[in-house]
Design an enzyme around this catalytic site. Structure first.
Site: not given
Length: 732
Positions: A47, A93
């Site tokens: 990420h 998200h």
């Protein structure tokens, strides 16, 4: 050589592999302690480090005459003239929203707002790209995410002006929530998050630090599994009212002498924020966690450094200037603490009062993650069609098919969603949600900003290279349909586990397709996000879903287009060429329950010509309306123009070329097409312009009446279409 013991359970907690752990030991010359392992784990996670996608992303074009800031900062920035720069970025998200839909979506909005704020820009608009499983089974995710986006954006006072939503079985266990923010800043006030000189102080401003969000970045770098519920503490909790105060304080700080940089605390929290501002200046930093305000007792240095508590910013100021900023923080009721300083030794040192708890080279944290060169190969099972003979029999009543398509959740009106968002706050929105793209005016001048976000995972499942190209072209067409010239791209690449060769191949092909389209259409990529491991034990990987956010410029927002048919007696025309492009279409999915084997093929030279024609016609004032032909094909696009304008259209019978099926003519999703309307008197000039651009222009019919009618083929009342279109997303 002494054998090093590896605790795989602890490594999985921080998303590190045994090989990566051994590399850390080799580079440090020692074993990292627990705090150091946690810090390296979050910044080496997929990420944060992009260790898989980084080699692929280098092929994207990132430069252009208007680009002020490309990838590498909190957001990209483009010069739009009149002394203004537009700043924008999209983030994902996904995993948090799968576990806790409301807070996952809300904090996704909060995080992307802070990315733009960190560049010194005032956020002026939000957009979102959403994917869920089929309704009604995905109602919890759908309702929670929509409520979270509206709840946060409405409270902060930034309008949500655009977006998209699709429903497909592949997203049932792993919904996608991509949030995009657009901001404006005077070009001379554009900020870069760089720590600069040794001795500069670091202030932590905003919310107190809690235990929420710990291992959030690591969590986003793993597949969702049966233990996903145990990850609930990794989902942050947002406070939009505090974010509003933080936003306004940051805007005031821009005018304060001595403010060097502003950095968002997002993924990886304090670890990432401090390491990134130091790395961009080739500096180091010293942080004292005992000075970090906390809302929970007994927090360890590990928890403080990895917490992803929301509504926090790191402010770098010149020494001796800290007290000068106190008035701003007091005015906005914000807590601010000096937690450290910039150093010259290139190390990030963490202390807890007098105890040193971590010391790591900044470059090891930010650039040390080993780049992964994975194997990629096409899926062993190629897409196949199950339609067979059913597809050979075309529907007898195309009108009933149109009604059915207009009631499909993937094509239905998004009004039930965007009515929950305040899209007019700020009084700058001149084209609201519901069309191809939103348009906002730039303060103090006539410039208009058009913005959109788009993507099609179904196309990419069939052909990721072609699908990547189409995603860029479709976003550009959305902007062109308003009369805006596309400027630049921000992308969010949502894929499954790249360790699977077929997923890595999808990622590689999609990025190559995006790159080719961006170069062909002269739109550089200035920011973006990569979200991998979007798959679950039960549902497997999602469809490859690259999402393209794009911003365009109108020289005068007063001269703009929208899709609605404006007056009776106007000509309605189809711009572009139609082929037998049924693969990947909503028609094939809804009517035949099939995907097909090949998505529409796009010709980028033709795409550029068609977009150039629409822009030239808009500049010349020849068009009354324009609408991109996308999912659902020509007839769905025409129905949308009629419903938005409240008037029907009467057409001669559709007579496609002899090698084009009738259902493909109505519902095929051939690329590079628009539905436009124009006054009869401008037709000679419009036809001449089309010839100069080598673009096909076909008359469909005349506006008027209360139905869509094709002579000898079908007639459907607008009321029946509206009933299906407006109620599909309202059903329980």
């Amino acid at each position: 050589m002494r054998q090093i013991r590896v605790d795989r359970r602890k490594l999985r907690e921080v998303a590190l592999t045994p090989g990566e752990f051994l590399e850390i030991v080799e580079k440090l010359g020692r074993r990292p302690n627990r705090v150091e392992l946690g810090m390296l784990g979050v910044l080496w996670s997929e990420h944060c480090s992009y260790k898989t996608s980084k080699p692929l992303l280098r092929q994207l074009p990132t430069e252009g005459p208007r680009v002020l800031q490309g990838p590498g900062e909190n957001a990209g920035a483009v010069d739009i003239g009149e002394g203004w720069a537009v700043v924008f970025k999209v983030e994902s998200h996904n995993h948090p929203s799968a576990i806790e839909p409301y807070q996952g979506a809300a904090t996704g909005v909060g995080g992307i707002l802070r990315d733009v704020i960190a560049m010194g820009a005032r956020p002026i608009a939000l957009l979102d790209s959403l994917r869920f499983g089929p309704l009604p089974d995905s109602r919890r995710h759908y309702e929670g995410v929509v409520a979270g986006i509206g709840g946060y954006g409405n409270c902060v006072g930034v309008p949500t002006v655009g977006g998209e939503v699709y429903f497909d079985e592949c997203y049932a266990d792993n919904p996608l929530v991509n949030a995009m923010c657009v901001g404006l800043v005077r070009t001379e006030q554009l900020k870069r998050a760089r720590a600069e000189s040794a001795g500069n102080r670091m202030l932590l401003v905003g919310a107190q630090t809690g235990r929420d969000g710990i291992h959030g970045a690591s969590f986003a770098s793993l597949e969702l599994d049966r233990a996903a519920e145990e990850r609930r503490p990794a989902v942050q909790v947002g406070n939009p009212f505090l974010e509003k105060c933080l936003l306004e304080a940051c805007m005031e700080l821009l005018a304060c002498p001595g403010v060097v940089a502003i950095q968002d605390l997002g993924a990886a929290g304090l670890t990432s924020a401090v390491a990134e501002v130091a790395a961009r200046s080739g500096a180091g930093a010293r942080v004292d966690v005992s000075r970090v305000p906390r809302r929970e007792q007994g927090m360890t240095p590990y928890e403080v450094m990895l917490s992803e508590s929301q509504e926090r910013m790191l402010i770098v100021v010149e020494p001796g200037r800290e007290s000068d900023l106190g008035g701003v923080f007091t005015k906005w009721d914000l807590e601010a603490s000096v937690i450290g300083e910039v150093t010259a030794d290139g190390h990030l040192v963490v202390v807890d009062e007098l105890e040193k708890v971590a010391r790591l080279p900044v470059t090891l944290l930010t650039d040390g993650a080993p780049v992964r060169m994975l194997e990629g190969r096409p899926p062993l099972e190629q897409p196949s069609s199950t339609c067979g003979d059913r597809l050979m029999i075309q529907p007898a009543n195309m009108g009933s098919v149109l009604v059915r398509l207009m009631g499909s959740p993937n094509l239905a009106s998004r009004h039930p969603i965007y009515r929950r968002y305040d899209h007019m706050v700020g009084n700058a929105t001149v084209v609201p949600p519901g069309g191809d793209a939103a348009v906002l005016r730039v303060p103090g001048c006539r410039l208009g900003l058009a913005m959109t976000i788009d993507g099609n995972g179904r196309y990419c499942r069939l052909d990721p290279y072609n699908g990547g190209q189409i995603a860029v072209a479709e976003a550009a067409r959305n902007l062109v349909a308003t009369g805006a010239r596309p400027l630049a791209v921000t992308d969010c690449l949502n894929f499954g586990n790249p360790e699977r060769p077929e997923v890595y191949w999808q990622l590689r092909e999609a990025v190559a397709g995006i790159s080719a389209a961006c170069r062909a259409l002269s739109v550089p990529v200035v920011s973006g996000n990569v979200s991998l491991y979007n798959e679950s034990e039960g549902g497997g990987p999602i469809d490859p879903t690259p999402v393209i956010g794009m911003v365009g410029l109108l020289p005068d927002y007063g001269v703009r287009l929208d899709p609605a048919l404006k007056a009776d007696g106007d000509f309605v025309l189809l711009v572009g060429e139609t082929g037998n492009d049924l693969g990947g279409s909503e028609y094939l999915s809804v009517v035949h329950g099939d995907l097909g084997v090949q998505p529409p093929v796009i010709d980028l030279a033709r795409e550029r010509a068609v977009q150039g024609f629409i822009l030239a016609a808009a500049r010349a004032g020849l068009l009354c309306s324009a609408h991109d032909v996308a999912e659902g094909g020509m007839l769905v696009a025409l129905a949308e123009c009629c419903l938005l304008g409240g008037r029907g259209v009467h057409c001669g019978g559709l007579r496609p070329d002899e090698d084009v099926r009738l259902d493909a003519g109505f519902f095929g999703e051939s690329q590079s097409r628009f539905i436009v309307s124009a006054r009869p008197r401008v037709m000679p000039e419009l036809q001449a312009l089309a010839r100069r651009h080598y673009v096909a222009l076909a008359l469909l019919g005349l506006t008027g009446g209360e139905a869509i009618e094709f002579d000898g083929q079908f007639r459907v009342n607008l009321a029946e279409l509206r009933e299906a279109w407006e109620n599909a997303l309202l059903t329980p």
